[in-house]
Structures are given as structure tokens and as C-alpha cells.
Design an enzyme around this catalytic site. Structure first.
Site, mmCIF file in Angstrom:
data_model
loop_
_atom_site.group_PDB
_atom_site.id
_atom_site.type_symbol
_atom_site.label_atom_id
_atom_site.label_comp_id
_atom_site.label_asym_id
_atom_site.label_seq_id
_atom_site.Cartn_x
_atom_site.Cartn_y
_atom_site.Cartn_z
ATOM 1 N N HIS A 227 -2.016 -5.277 1.506
ATOM 2 C CA HIS A 227 -3.382 -5.963 1.226
ATOM 3 C C HIS A 227 -2.939 -7.552 0.846
ATOM 4 C CE1 HIS A 227 -7.144 -7.512 -0.357
ATOM 5 N NE2 HIS A 227 -6.298 -7.634 -1.322
ATOM 6 N N TYR B 134 -12.465 -2.834 -3.202
ATOM 7 C CA TYR B 134 -12.915 -2.901 -1.855
ATOM 8 C C TYR B 134 -14.409 -2.996 -1.724
ATOM 9 C CZ TYR B 134 -8.329 -2.443 0.379
ATOM 10 O OH TYR B 134 -7.062 -2.854 0.780
ATOM 11 N N LYS C 115 0.810 -1.320 0.134
ATOM 12 C CA LYS C 115 -0.147 0.008 -0.109
ATOM 13 C C LYS C 115 0.934 1.296 -0.014
ATOM 14 C CE LYS C 115 -3.728 -2.381 2.329
ATOM 15 N NZ LYS C 115 -4.852 -2.286 3.465
ATOM 16 N N GLU D 221 -9.441 -10.571 -7.689
ATOM 17 C CA GLU D 221 -8.253 -9.461 -7.655
ATOM 18 C C GLU D 221 -7.308 -9.654 -8.417
ATOM 19 O OE1 GLU D 221 -7.437 -9.800 -3.327
ATOM 20 O OE2 GLU D 221 -9.136 -9.105 -2.852
ATOM 21 N N ASN E 34 -1.544 0.025 7.033
ATOM 22 C CA ASN E 34 -1.036 -1.370 7.748
ATOM 23 C C ASN E 34 -0.382 -1.981 6.484
ATOM 24 O OD1 ASN E 34 -3.131 -2.031 5.972
ATOM 25 N ND2 ASN E 34 -4.649 -3.302 7.533
HETATM 26 P P1 ADP Z 1 -7.516 -6.810 5.798
HETATM 27 O O1 ADP Z 1 -6.902 -5.975 4.811
HETATM 28 O O2 ADP Z 1 -7.060 -7.448 6.921
HETATM 29 O O3 ADP Z 1 -8.346 -8.061 4.980
HETATM 30 P P2 ADP Z 1 -10.217 -5.782 5.857
HETATM 31 O O4 ADP Z 1 -10.777 -6.422 4.628
HETATM 32 O O5 ADP Z 1 -11.121 -5.947 7.094
HETATM 33 O O6 ADP Z 1 -8.775 -5.958 6.495
HETATM 34 O O7 ADP Z 1 -10.163 -4.153 5.690
HETATM 35 C C1 ADP Z 1 -9.734 -3.687 4.505
HETATM 36 C C2 ADP Z 1 -8.617 -2.519 4.851
HETATM 37 O O8 ADP Z 1 -9.454 -1.465 5.488
HETATM 38 C C3 ADP Z 1 -7.779 -2.868 6.100
HETATM 39 O O9 ADP Z 1 -6.515 -3.489 5.747
HETATM 40 C C4 ADP Z 1 -7.489 -1.338 6.656
HETATM 41 O O10 ADP Z 1 -6.509 -0.829 5.752
HETATM 42 C C5 ADP Z 1 -8.711 -0.765 6.433
HETATM 43 N N1 ADP Z 1 -9.437 -0.835 7.505
HETATM 44 C C6 ADP Z 1 -10.166 -1.885 7.987
HETATM 45 N N2 ADP Z 1 -10.834 -1.465 9.252
HETATM 46 C C7 ADP Z 1 -10.604 -0.211 9.607
HETATM 47 C C8 ADP Z 1 -10.977 0.599 10.412
HETATM 48 N N3 ADP Z 1 -11.800 0.341 11.590
HETATM 49 N N4 ADP Z 1 -10.352 2.038 10.502
HETATM 50 C C9 ADP Z 1 -9.671 2.318 9.355
HETATM 51 N N5 ADP Z 1 -9.112 1.439 8.462
HETATM 52 C C10 ADP Z 1 -9.703 0.121 8.498
#
Ligand code: ADP
Length: 155
Positions: free
Chosen positions: A115, A49, A9, A126, A112
Site C-alpha cells: 500500500h 480503508y 502487506k 495515514e 498486491n
Molecule cells: P491502491 O492500493 O492501488 O490504492 P485501492 O485504494 O483502489 O488501490 O484499493 C485498496 C486495496 O483494495 C487494493 O490495493 C487491493 O488490495 C484491494 N482491492 C481493490 N480493488 C479490489 C478488487 N476489485 N478485488 C479485490 N481486492 C481489491
């Protein structure tokens, strides 16, 4: 063999962690079979997303993912989808275990770093969104006998 889609990212690229993150996947034994740097177009980020469209963090997530270039990579290996998700750690950096990528390098909820596809269905979808036909390579890795122990049926 499974193929998964990962995206380093914008924060991963900006923090100059792209190489270190990719190295961890390579060291595990996963093969890079596709790679491109891109600025994700708004529509593609929204589609990628779309499962989160109703969530409060969705507008910020799309803004973040389109704000700066990302590195999109296809990785192949045995149980690659599950292995990569484990290597990533929990979604929120503050909750991810030490030893995982997010656990070692991230502390934010949203920023984070990486992805990764979370199921075979997501990976197929994807990979189709981010790579055109022919952009994911089929080729032989010459260390395969050492990575997978091809001398036995137990691999
Ligand atoms: P992952 O990336 O671990 O599969 P998710 O699919 O639940 O997680 O969420 C997609 C992305 O959205 C996350 O990687 C993060 O960047 C963002 N995200 C998810 N939940 C939150 C939140 N509560 N606040 C801010 N950003 C979030």
C-alpha cells in the site's frame, strides 16, 4: 520534501519480499524515516480503508490486511508520494506494468504486496494513523548532495 506511508502487506512479508521492496525505494533515493512491524488491529484496518467501506471487496480486504503481520514504513523524498505510487504500478498485479513493484512481483487483484498513500492529504492522515508523535524521525541523510545535486538550483 514529502513523506508517504507505505505498508508491505501480509503477502509481501510472507513471500519474503519485504527487503527487496524496501531496497527499491532506497535505491531510488527515498529515505526511511519510520518503520514498524505490526499485526494491524481490526479497527485500524477498517479506519485506514474506510473510503472502501461500501465496496464488495472491503470485508476481504480488511480480513487480508489483519491476517498476518505487515511492515509499516514512512518514506521521505522529493515528490515522494507521486514517485512511490508510480513505482507501485496499477492496483491489480495482472495490469501493472513490468518494471513496477506490482508488475514485477504480483499477479493477483487483491494480494498486491504494497500500500502507498495516494495524495498529500492521505499521507498526512495515514502517517497519523500508524505512527505516534516522535516515531517518524527527522534526520540528515549524508548522501543528499549526491542524490539531489545540491550544487545547483535545479534540484
Ligand atoms: P491502491 O492500493 O492501488 O490504492 P485501492 O485504494 O483502489 O488501490 O484499493 C485498496 C486495496 O483494495 C487494493 O490495493 C487491493 O488490495 C484491494 N482491492 C481493490 N480493488 C479490489 C478488487 N476489485 N478485488 C479485490 N481486492 C481489491
Amino acid at each position: 520534501m514529502e513523506t508517504s506511508l507505505i505498508i508491505i502487506k501480509p503477502d509481501g512479508v510472507q513471500r519474503r519480499l519485504a527487503g527487496r521492496i524496501l531496497t527499491r525505494f532506497e535505491e531510488k533515493g527515498l529515505a526511511i524515516v519510520g518503520a514498524k512491524m505490526m499485526r494491524i488491529p481490526l479497527e485500524l484496518a477498517e479506519t485506514h480503508y474506510e473510503a472502501h467501506r461500501e465496496r464488495p471487496f472491503y470485508p476481504g480486504l480488511v480480513q487480508y490486511m489483519t491476517s498476518q503481520p505487515v511492515l509499516v514504513v514512512a518514506l521521505r523524498g522529493k515528490s515522494a508520494i507521486t514517485v512511490i505510487r508510480k513505482m507501485l504500478g496499477a492496483t491489480f498485479g495482472s495490469q501493472a506494468d513490468p518494471g513496477t513493484i506490482r508488475g514485477d512481483f504480483a499477479i493477483s487483484d487483491g494480494y498486491n504486496l504494497v500500500h502507498a498513500s495516494d495524495s498529500p492529504e492521505a499521507a498526512e492522515r495515514e502517517l497519523g494513523l500508524f505512527f505516534a508523535d516522535g516515531e517518524v524521525q527527522d534526520y540528515e541523510m549524508h548522501d543528499t548532495p549526491w542524490v539531489y545535486d545540491t550544487s545547483s538550483d535545479l534540484r
